[in-house]
Write a protein that holds these residues in place. Structure first.
Motif, short mmCIF file in Angstrom:
data_model
loop_
_atom_site.label_atom_id
_atom_site.label_comp_id
_atom_site.label_asym_id
_atom_site.label_seq_id
_atom_site.Cartn_x
_atom_site.Cartn_y
_atom_site.Cartn_z
N ARG A 83 0.48 -1.20 0.10
CA ARG A 83 -0.01 0.08 -0.05
C ARG A 83 0.67 1.43 0.27
O ARG A 83 0.28 2.37 -0.31
CB ARG A 83 -0.97 -0.16 1.48
CG ARG A 83 -1.76 -0.89 1.19
CD ARG A 83 -3.01 -1.29 2.45
NE ARG A 83 -3.18 0.39 3.17
CZ ARG A 83 -3.08 0.93 4.27
NH1 ARG A 83 -4.14 0.15 4.72
NH2 ARG A 83 -3.11 1.10 4.89
N ASN A 84 1.74 1.05 0.46
CA ASN A 84 2.89 2.10 0.49
C ASN A 84 3.15 2.65 -0.86
O ASN A 84 4.51 3.99 -0.93
CB ASN A 84 3.48 2.36 1.81
CG ASN A 84 3.30 1.77 2.74
OD1 ASN A 84 2.25 2.90 2.89
ND2 ASN A 84 3.99 1.02 4.08
N GLN A 85 3.64 1.96 -2.04
CA GLN A 85 4.88 1.98 -2.80
C GLN A 85 2.83 2.59 -4.09
O GLN A 85 2.16 2.20 -4.05
CB GLN A 85 4.53 0.56 -4.17
CG GLN A 85 5.64 0.65 -5.22
CD GLN A 85 6.81 1.54 -4.88
OE1 GLN A 85 6.97 0.83 -4.00
NE2 GLN A 85 7.32 2.19 -6.22
#
Length: 60
Positions: free
Chosen positions: A53-55
């Motif tokens: 989700r952080n990419q």
């Protein structure tokens, strides 16, 4: 295997296979069921893709 992965496999199966399960022709139903089973087995052999989700997705 979890419900979400199985649901995804079923929803992404070829459209004719999903429709073929409900036709009155027994041969076509059997063929569709066989292809659906093969699709499920093939997809279960692939490793599950877990997205980070952080990419951030970047356009190419």
């Amino acid at each position: 295997m979890d419900r979400a992965r199985l649901s995804s496999i079923l929803l992404n199966a070829p459209a004719w296979v999903r429709l073929g399960l409900a036709v009155p022709d027994a041969r076509l139903r059997e063929r569709a069921a066989d292809v659906l089973a093969a699709t499920i087995v093939d997809k279960l052999d692939e490793p599950a893709v877990i997205k980070d989700r952080n990419q951030l997705p970047l356009p190419l």
